[in-house]
Design a protein around this motif. Structure first.
Motif, PDB file in Angstrom:
ATOM      1  N   GLU A  79      50.380  16.224  12.018  1.00 22.36           N
ATOM      2  CA  GLU A  79      51.789  15.951  11.560  1.00 22.36           C
ATOM      3  C   GLU A  79      52.792  16.949  11.425  1.00 22.36           C
ATOM      4  OE1 GLU A  79      49.832  13.985   8.379  1.00 22.36           O
ATOM      5  OE2 GLU A  79      50.266  12.036   9.289  1.00 22.36           O
ATOM      6  N   ARG A  80      52.220  18.139  11.034  1.00 14.09           N
ATOM      7  CA  ARG A  80      53.149  19.183  10.676  1.00 14.09           C
ATOM      8  C   ARG A  80      53.822  20.118  11.781  1.00 14.09           C
ATOM      9  NH1 ARG A  80      52.749  20.338   5.136  1.00 14.09           N
ATOM     10  NH2 ARG A  80      51.067  19.452   3.892  1.00 14.09           N
ATOM     11  N   GLU A  81      53.079  19.944  12.950  1.00 13.80           N
ATOM     12  CA  GLU A  81      53.346  20.969  13.830  1.00 13.80           C
ATOM     13  C   GLU A  81      54.437  20.687  14.716  1.00 13.80           C
ATOM     14  OE1 GLU A  81      49.804  20.984  16.277  1.00 13.80           O
ATOM     15  OE2 GLU A  81      50.205  19.212  17.332  1.00 13.80           O
ATOM     16  N   SER A  82      54.929  19.570  14.718  1.00 12.60           N
ATOM     17  CA  SER A  82      56.128  19.340  15.576  1.00 12.60           C
ATOM     18  C   SER A  82      57.332  18.734  14.502  1.00 12.60           C
ATOM     19  CB  SER A  82      55.896  18.205  16.576  1.00 12.60           C
ATOM     20  OG  SER A  82      56.959  17.853  17.178  1.00 12.60           O
ATOM     21  N   TYR A  83      58.446  19.449  15.008  1.00 15.99           N
ATOM     22  CA  TYR A  83      59.697  18.924  14.080  1.00 15.99           C
ATOM     23  C   TYR A  83      60.350  17.784  14.768  1.00 15.99           C
ATOM     24  CZ  TYR A  83      59.893  23.273  11.468  1.00 15.99           C
ATOM     25  OH  TYR A  83      59.527  24.310  10.317  1.00 15.99           O
ATOM     26  N   GLU A  84      59.993  17.395  15.974  1.00 10.73           N
ATOM     27  CA  GLU A  84      60.642  16.141  16.729  1.00 10.73           C
ATOM     28  C   GLU A  84      60.437  14.954  16.122  1.00 10.73           C
ATOM     29  OE1 GLU A  84      59.191  16.149  20.519  1.00 10.73           O
ATOM     30  OE2 GLU A  84      59.860  17.946  21.231  1.00 10.73           O
ATOM     31  N   GLU A  85      59.473  14.884  15.163  1.00  5.07           N
ATOM     32  CA  GLU A  85      59.338  13.381  14.426  1.00  5.07           C
ATOM     33  C   GLU A  85      60.034  13.565  13.179  1.00  5.07           C
ATOM     34  OE1 GLU A  85      55.420  12.631  13.065  1.00  5.07           O
ATOM     35  OE2 GLU A  85      55.050  14.874  12.803  1.00  5.07           O
ATOM     36  N   SER A 111      56.446  11.614   3.766  1.00  3.94           N
ATOM     37  CA  SER A 111      56.181  11.292   5.031  1.00  3.94           C
ATOM     38  C   SER A 111      56.189  12.515   5.870  1.00  3.94           C
ATOM     39  CB  SER A 111      57.413  10.203   5.168  1.00  3.94           C
ATOM     40  OG  SER A 111      57.337   9.888   6.623  1.00  3.94           O
ATOM     41  N   PRO A 112      55.684  12.322   6.989  1.00  6.84           N
ATOM     42  CA  PRO A 112      55.687  13.279   8.042  1.00  6.84           C
ATOM     43  C   PRO A 112      57.324  13.298   8.729  1.00  6.84           C
ATOM     44  CG  PRO A 112      54.554  11.466   8.852  1.00  6.84           C
ATOM     45  CD  PRO A 112      54.693  11.389   7.539  1.00  6.84           C
ATOM     46  N   LYS A 113      58.113  12.175   8.489  1.00  7.96           N
ATOM     47  CA  LYS A 113      59.123  12.522   9.015  1.00  7.96           C
ATOM     48  C   LYS A 113      60.310  13.110   8.028  1.00  7.96           C
ATOM     49  CE  LYS A 113      58.945   7.928  11.662  1.00  7.96           C
ATOM     50  NZ  LYS A 113      59.282   6.660  12.208  1.00  7.96           N
ATOM     51  N   ILE A 114      59.754  13.534   6.890  1.00  2.00           N
ATOM     52  CA  ILE A 114      60.847  14.220   6.156  1.00  2.00           C
ATOM     53  C   ILE A 114      60.449  15.750   6.103  1.00  2.00           C
ATOM     54  CG2 ILE A 114      60.987  14.668   3.699  1.00  2.00           C
ATOM     55  CD1 ILE A 114      60.510  11.907   2.928  1.00  2.00           C
ATOM     56  N   GLN A 115      61.564  16.592   6.070  1.00  2.00           N
ATOM     57  CA  GLN A 115      61.492  17.991   6.180  1.00  2.00           C
ATOM     58  C   GLN A 115      62.088  18.246   4.910  1.00  2.00           C
ATOM     59  OE1 GLN A 115      60.518  21.643   7.329  1.00  2.00           O
ATOM     60  NE2 GLN A 115      59.971  19.982   8.192  1.00  2.00           N
ATOM     61  N   VAL A 116      61.545  19.011   3.902  1.00  2.00           N
ATOM     62  CA  VAL A 116      62.063  19.470   2.724  1.00  2.00           C
ATOM     63  C   VAL A 116      62.170  21.033   2.698  1.00  2.00           C
ATOM     64  CG1 VAL A 116      61.759  19.355   0.097  1.00  2.00           C
ATOM     65  CG2 VAL A 116      60.633  17.624   1.507  1.00  2.00           C
ATOM     66  N   ARG A 117      63.363  21.421   2.473  1.00  2.00           N
ATOM     67  CA  ARG A 117      63.697  22.876   2.374  1.00  2.00           C
ATOM     68  C   ARG A 117      64.168  23.118   1.237  1.00  2.00           C
ATOM     69  NH1 ARG A 117      63.959  25.342   7.652  1.00  2.00           N
ATOM     70  NH2 ARG A 117      62.623  24.123   8.808  1.00  2.00           N
ATOM     71  N   ILE A 118      64.012  24.407   0.708  1.00  2.00           N
ATOM     72  CA  ILE A 118      64.569  25.085  -0.589  1.00  2.00           C
ATOM     73  C   ILE A 118      65.315  26.243  -0.245  1.00  2.00           C
ATOM     74  CG2 ILE A 118      64.250  26.526  -2.781  1.00  2.00           C
ATOM     75  CD1 ILE A 118      61.276  25.279  -2.855  1.00  2.00           C
ATOM     76  N   ILE A 119      66.688  25.885  -0.587  1.00  2.00           N
ATOM     77  CA  ILE A 119      67.613  26.859  -0.101  1.00  2.00           C
ATOM     78  C   ILE A 119      67.406  28.379  -0.615  1.00  2.00           C
ATOM     79  CG2 ILE A 119      70.102  27.727  -0.334  1.00  2.00           C
ATOM     80  CD1 ILE A 119      69.576  25.403   1.537  1.00  2.00           C
ATOM     81  N   GLU A 120      67.394  29.292   0.230  1.00  2.00           N
ATOM     82  CA  GLU A 120      67.109  30.587  -0.399  1.00  2.00           C
ATOM     83  C   GLU A 120      68.201  31.541  -0.447  1.00  2.00           C
ATOM     84  OE1 GLU A 120      64.032  31.628   2.515  1.00  2.00           O
ATOM     85  OE2 GLU A 120      62.453  30.402   1.483  1.00  2.00           O
ATOM     86  N   SER A 121      69.160  31.272   0.225  1.00  2.00           N
ATOM     87  CA  SER A 121      70.267  32.150   0.422  1.00  2.00           C
ATOM     88  C   SER A 121      70.929  32.564  -0.800  1.00  2.00           C
ATOM     89  CB  SER A 121      71.388  31.878   1.646  1.00  2.00           C
ATOM     90  OG  SER A 121      71.709  30.526   0.999  1.00  2.00           O
ATOM     91  N   ASN A 122      70.686  31.994  -1.942  1.00  2.00           N
ATOM     92  CA  ASN A 122      71.329  32.320  -3.107  1.00  2.00           C
ATOM     93  C   ASN A 122      70.697  32.941  -4.240  1.00  2.00           C
ATOM     94  OD1 ASN A 122      74.189  31.248  -2.694  1.00  2.00           O
ATOM     95  ND2 ASN A 122      73.691  29.245  -3.395  1.00  2.00           N
ATOM     96  N   GLU A 123      69.519  33.399  -3.785  1.00  2.00           N
ATOM     97  CA  GLU A 123      68.588  34.123  -4.644  1.00  2.00           C
ATOM     98  C   GLU A 123      69.232  35.294  -5.123  1.00  2.00           C
ATOM     99  OE1 GLU A 123      64.263  34.015  -4.027  1.00  2.00           O
ATOM    100  OE2 GLU A 123      64.546  32.073  -3.253  1.00  2.00           O
ATOM    101  N   GLY A 124      69.237  35.530  -6.153  1.00  2.00           N
ATOM    102  CA  GLY A 124      69.830  37.095  -6.806  1.00  2.00           C
ATOM    103  C   GLY A 124      71.301  37.273  -6.486  1.00  2.00           C
ATOM    104  N   LEU A 125      72.004  35.953  -5.981  1.00  2.00           N
ATOM    105  CA  LEU A 125      73.279  36.025  -5.869  1.00  2.00           C
ATOM    106  C   LEU A 125      74.223  34.767  -6.477  1.00  2.00           C
ATOM    107  CD1 LEU A 125      72.952  36.906  -1.974  1.00  2.00           C
ATOM    108  CD2 LEU A 125      73.936  38.388  -4.078  1.00  2.00           C
ATOM    109  N   THR A 126      73.864  34.509  -7.728  1.00  2.00           N
ATOM    110  CA  THR A 126      74.577  33.360  -8.064  1.00  2.00           C
ATOM    111  C   THR A 126      75.673  33.401  -9.192  1.00  2.00           C
ATOM    112  OG1 THR A 126      72.875  33.408 -10.003  1.00  2.00           O
ATOM    113  CG2 THR A 126      72.338  31.996  -8.239  1.00  2.00           C
TER     114      THR A 126
END
Length: 332
Positions: A25-31, A60-75
């Protein structure tokens, strides 16, 4: 798409075990067709939202959750600067997910302001013409700034520290960045891309600490004129969700009503039979030279519908951080 309604519901979860997905379920971003972005606050990091990431990823395998990393140490370099990094990171993520149809965003504290600015930038690029905005969620976010509006030593101290020790971001949070039009007021202009984008989301949900949060007061995180209502002090928590003492869907408020100077908002969290504190709150607001900015922002944001969830965490100071869902025991 039955899991859409669960994205907000997961914020209420209390000790539920995450559902494990298989490697297949995790290996493809297409879903994947729904992207959920999580954004930390001032001086925060990815670890602040790890629990939320884990729980939402299990929906759900149809959801992709991402934590934004570009602001770490730069707030501390400004809300618009940090939000621009969020904007670019979101675009980079979406470029790798070809079948994204839905978008949700969750911000803790300053992360909620980053969210509001970033979705405005996305709106300007036509992002929401192809991708549907679903959930906009903030946790203890200072929507109208963190400026104490009374003349006490505490209010003076907070404003001084913000101006001199938190750099550009601090000045923006206490409305000291521009005498004529602070950035936060620009973000609340009804004709702005920020407000237009906010209005596109199917659901806008706010979590506000009723006590124990000396960083972000109830009125700014709940987008209401009053501080924590007296009636909340005696209310019991919900049996199923121990830290939630009230959950209410608030319809849009007419700006005409607000312009007449009324401090009450139809069906808001602060409506109650105990109206005695309202004149005091109005007096406190009017003591401060920036109060007219705060009132203008409240009026504008209240023209949108919100789900407002009042939270009580037994902590003098750490309620603000605990609202970030760092651990399961705080699980909402």
């Amino acid at each position: 798409t039955r899991y859409h309604n669960k994205i907000t519901t997961i914020m209420f979860s209390w000790g539920s075990a995450p559902v494990k997905r298989t490697e297949t379920e995790r290996e493809s971003y297409e879903e994947v067709n729904h992207l959920i972005v999580l954004i930390h606050g001032l001086n925060g990091g990815s670890q602040d939202l790890e629990y939320a990431h884990r729980e939402m990823s299990s929906l759900s395998p149809k959801i992709q959750v991402r934590i934004i990393e570009s602001n770490e140490g730069l707030t501390r370099d400004g809300i618009e600067v940090g939000a621009s990094r969020v904007f670019r990171e979101i675009k980079g993520i979406v470029a790798k997910l070809p079948n994204i149809k839905y978008f949700s965003i969750v911000g803790h504290s300053l992360g909620g302001l980053y969210s509001r600015y970033a979705i405005g930038l996305l709106q300007e690029e036509g992002f929401f013409e192809k991708i549907e905005p679903i959930n906009f969620i903030t946790l203890a976010t200072p929507h109208v700034g963190s400026r104490p509006t009374d003349s006490s030593w505490f209010g003076w101290t907070v404003n001084f520290i913000a101006r001199h020790f938190i750099s550009v971001t601090g000045k923006q949070l206490v409305l000291e960045d521009d005498e004529k039009e602070p950035l936060l007021t620009k973000m609340c202009k009804k004709e702005s891309s920020f407000m237009k984008a906010l209005g596109l989301f199917k659901r806008r949900t706010i979590y506000a600490n009723t006590s124990g949060d000396v960083t972000v007061n109830y009125n700014t995180s709940a987008i209401v004129h009053q501080s924590t209502p007296e009636t909340f002090k005696n209310w019991k928590a919900m049996e199923k969700y121990p830290h939630i003492i009230q959950c209410e869907d608030v319809p849009p408020c007419s700006s005409e009503v607000e312009s007449q100077g009324s401090l009450s908002t139809s069906q808001t969290l602060t409506d109650s039979e105990d109206m005695g504190s309202k004149p005091v709150e109005k007096k406190l607001l009017l003591e401060d030279e920036k109060s007219h900015f705060i009132l203008e922002m409240l009026e504008s944001l209240q023209t949108l519908s919100w789900r407002k969830i009042s939270v009580k965490i037994d902590s003098f100071y750490f309620a603000h951080q605990n609202n970030a869902m760092k651990k399961r025991r705080f699980g909402f």
